[in-house]
Enzyme design. Structure first.
Site, short mmCIF file in Angstrom:
data_model
loop_
_atom_site.label_atom_id
_atom_site.label_comp_id
_atom_site.label_asym_id
_atom_site.label_seq_id
_atom_site.Cartn_x
_atom_site.Cartn_y
_atom_site.Cartn_z
N THR A 8 0.81 -1.23 0.00
CA THR A 8 0.00 0.00 0.00
C THR A 8 0.84 1.27 0.00
OG1 THR A 8 -0.07 0.05 2.44
CG2 THR A 8 -1.88 -1.09 1.32
N HIS A 9 0.24 2.35 -0.53
CA HIS A 9 0.72 3.70 -0.30
C HIS A 9 0.43 4.03 1.17
CE1 HIS A 9 0.19 4.01 -4.68
NE2 HIS A 9 1.02 5.02 -4.64
N GLY A 10 1.45 4.44 1.92
CA GLY A 10 1.25 4.76 3.32
C GLY A 10 0.91 3.51 4.12
N ASP A 65 -2.94 -1.99 -3.29
CA ASP A 65 -3.99 -0.98 -3.10
C ASP A 65 -4.63 -0.51 -4.40
OD1 ASP A 65 -1.73 0.50 -3.84
OD2 ASP A 65 -1.84 1.89 -2.14
N SER B 19 -3.30 8.13 2.98
CA SER B 19 -2.70 7.54 1.78
C SER B 19 -3.20 8.24 0.52
CB SER B 19 -3.02 6.04 1.72
OG SER B 19 -2.42 5.36 2.80
#
Lengths: 131, 131
Positions: A8-10, A65, B19
């Site tokens: 995932t991003h973050g 994601d 995100s």
């Protein structure tokens, strides 16, 4: 048991796993790899490689994601490995259904389960309830 | 501008918003309401009501983590209000596409955008890449 890696991003992969565990209890064999703000694709790739090295040659499903962007670009290359599958569009019902279907399932089986659960979970309630 | 309320088990709604902001920058008019472990439906309902009161009578899209369970049961009732729409299966592409489509869109328009983005984001890469 097929291993699951969240990409995932973050850090919402970690938070999403905690939410799934609120519902279905503690889970083994789930790993989360987060792209942090400002992190290079190479740095992220090294973290993903470390997670996959921990998993070894076990069947592994990578849940990503979104389609496109660094996590996807780095992780999707791994789908060429015969024991690794990848599905995009990670959400909570996809994760829960995947984790509850691991007994005796290959990564390819689980990728189908994850895809179906993810798609079916998206519902617009207004039309559904004849609003 | 249509307001967006994220409704989730645990705190991944907050993490998901961070995100999304990593990718599309800071966002106004997005609220997150989390069901914490051990919290009653009434306690959760009071937090959701407070968020909706902040929003007032503006068009509002509630994005819910999954169909069924306390966040869904409490939030879905609000779809009867004419200015509120609800979509389940919250994921990152759904949230990003929703936030990028708010200019001039009603809640009903945005619910369609969110639903389509959510469904289309779920892809099984093995078959897609002719593995």
């Amino acid at each position: 048991m097929t291993q699951v890696v969240l990409v995932t991003h973050g850090e919402f992969g970690d938070a999403l796993l905690r939410s799934a565990e609120m519902i279905i209890g503690p889970q083994d064999g789930v790993h989360s790899v987060s792209l942090l703000a400002g992190e290079s694709p190479e740095g992220f790739g090294a973290k993903l490689d470390a997670a996959l090295q921990d998993v070894g040659r076990e069947d592994t499903l990578i849940l990503i994601d979104l389609f496109g962007g660094t996590p996807y670009n780095v992780a999707a290359r791994r789908v060429r490995e015969p024991h690794i599958e990848c599905v995009t569009g990670l959400n909570l019902p996809m994760l829960i259904e995947t984790l509850m279907s691991r007994d005796g399932a290959t990564a390819a089986d689980l990728a189908e389960v994850a895809t179906q659960a993810g798609k079916e979970s998206v519902r617009n309630l207004g039309p559904l309830l004849n609003k």
